[in-house]
Design an enzyme around this catalytic site. Structure first.
Site: not given
Ligand code: ADP
Ligand code: MG
Ligand code: MG
Length: 476
Positions: A307, A452
């Site tokens: 990230k 999803r």
């Molecule tokens: P991971 O690598 O753990 O999957 P993500 O960045 O995909 O991390 O975040 C996990 C979840 O959190 C996403 O699937 C989404 O549902 C929610 N999420 C992440 N970033 C955002 C965002 N900027 N706005 C809204 N929901 C988010």
């Molecule tokens: Mg991820």
């Molecule tokens: Mg994710």
């Protein structure tokens, strides 16, 4: 709404109950399966993977935008992985405070020092998006993250179109059933793996799936294994401990595990601190990275998916460095970026903190973790930022604009959960696959999609985390 599932279908509880029964049987028959929590390492008892009763309407333009930009993300990730100076600079603050990322980075540096032994690169990733509601009522495709290691559900997503087609037919929606898109990421991912295996050039060498000790999601992986066996490519499944005990390199750095030569290591493990439960597993990862086997991903590509790197890429001028003569590519990639903000020490990071504290509901605070359930939302953002004993701790995180999607209604079919109409949010993923041989990109494709959906009550969490469920887009 012109193209979603009509309210009269959703509200007809006799119909919905019958459809749920049809749906669960169809899931079992089409192999949309997961092992149970109770018996995660046995296939004696299995259940359906959670999914939506109905497909979810997704705007056509945004969906195609996600697929169209994917080959550029493949190229970008690959370029990042070959740019040690960029990775070093981007991750310097993170690795100063995040032990896990530092552990990965140390291996990356060790490999750079020794020189990479393999010039074949295999990338399988998944870029995820949500639709951000704009004030004018339209929505914009915004990237949530890109997963460059162990991106999952390409297997099961290849089996879900048949489910929704069947459900919609039984619901009397024949025309809608014909709108469910074909999707076969398993075949595309296996195609890229097959290419890498061929280039490696040893018929007896195997594709090794490096798997977790707990294997609930084995059927997702099996779909890809079967695609490889169809091409007469042998596969094997091994854990970190198997490789620790029986893995070695010969004088040419060929990797042997349990007596078998390994052509490709496909990591479905190794992306969480918990996966390195003993210090020796870090040595095991290093052994694999050093080897002549094609790593999917190699350590640098793994780091390119953090990230922190995502946040650095969103800074002005950074994408231009990677695509100096391709302003359209830069524009296409940048159009998918949400606001991303540094938490490094200094005035910029201070500004980010002030902004987050002033309006925490507008943001998500993200550590360098994978697998869902790690992000911080709302008032917890203030608690975490204000509760730090040392301001350097904030460098382990990035801040991101929270994507505000319009919820849609659906029924989530989850074992042991009552069937009820639920406000849902969806996330679209595009699967990328590429193979590079030295300087030549010999394959660069978008090989399918994933949808999803989760209850809007949950801010976070994926399918494997038990929150989101599998879905299909119904393009509108
Ligand atoms: P991971 O690598 O753990 O999957 P993500 O960045 O995909 O991390 O975040 C996990 C979840 O959190 C996403 O699937 C989404 O549902 C929610 N999420 C992440 N970033 C955002 C965002 N900027 N706005 C809204 N929901 C988010
Ligand atoms: Mg991820
Ligand atoms: Mg994710």
């Amino acid at each position: 709404m012109d193209a979603g599932i009509p309210v009269e279908v959703m509200m007809n509880s006799a119909l919905v109950n019958n459809l749920a029964k049809v749906a669960k049987d169809a899931a079992l028959q089409h192999g949309v399966l997961m092992r149970t929590k109770e018996t995660p390492n046995s296939s004696e008892l299995v259940t359906y993977t959670s999914f939506t009763l109905f497909p979810t309407p997704v705007p056509r333009a945004a969906f195609h935008q996600a697929l169209a930009v994917q080959t550029h993300f493949n190229t970008l990730v690959d370029k990042l992985s070959q740019d040690p100076d960029f990775l070093q600079e981007a991750l310097a603050s993170t690795i100063a405070v995040d032990k896990f990322t530092a552990g990965l980075f140390k291996i990356h540096q060790q490999i750079l020092k020794e020189g990479r032994s393999q010039s074949i690169v295999l990338g399988l990733n998944r870029s995820d998006y949500m639709l951000d509601q704009r004030e004018d009522g339209t929505s914009a495709l915004k990237q949530i993250e890109i997963n460059t290691i162990a991106a999952s559900f390409g297997g099961l997503a290849s089996r879900t179109p048949e489910l929704h087609r069947q459900i919609l037919k039984v619901a009397g929606r024949l025309e809608d059933s014909q709108r469910i898109l074909d999707n076969n990421p398993a075949a595309g991912m296996a195609g890229a793996m097959a290419k890498a295996w061929e280039l490696y050039g040893s018929e007896r060498a195997v594709v090794m799936f490096l798997v977790e000790d707990t294997q609930r999601n084995i059927f997702d992986q099996r779909c890809i294994e079967y695609e490889l066996w169809k091409r007469n490519i042998p596969t094997t499944r091994k854990s970190f401990d198997d490789v620790r005990k029986t893995g070695s390199l010969d004088q040419d750095k060929k990797l042997f595990v349990d007596g078998q030569e390994v052509a490709v290591v496909y990591f479905r493990n190794g992306y969480m601190p918990e996966h390195y439960s003993t210090e020796e597993f870090w040595d095991t990862r290093l052994l694999m990275e050093r080897s002549l086997a094609v790593k999917c991903p190699d350590i640098s590509t793994h780091l390119a998916g953090t990230k922190k790197v995502q946040q650095v890429l969103a800074k002005p001028g950074v994408l231009e460095k990677f695509f100096p003569d391709q302003p359209q590519v830069v524009e296409q990639i940048r159009a998918t970026f949400a606001g991303l903000y540094t938490l490094d020490l200094g005035p910029e990071g201070d500004k980010t903190v002030a902004m987050a504290l002033a309006a925490p509901d507008r943001f998500v605070l993200k550590p360098q973790r994978e697998g869902g359930g790690n992000n911080i939302y709302g008032s917890d953002i203030c608690k975490v930022l204000q509760g730090m004993t040392d301001s350097t701790e904030r460098m382990a995180y990035i801040l991101m604009d929270k994507i505000q999607s319009v919820p849609s209604q659906n029924f989530l079919l989850r074992r042991d959960f009552p069937l009820k109409i639920t406000n849902c949010l969806s996330e679209v993923g595009a699967f990328g696959a590429y193979v590079r041989h030295g300087e030549d990109m010999v394959m660069n494709e978008c090989v399918g999609h994933l949808l999803r959906t989760k209850s809007s009550e949950h801010a976070d969490g994926g399918v494997a985390a038990g929150v989101a469920v599998l879905d299909n887009p119904l393009l509108i």
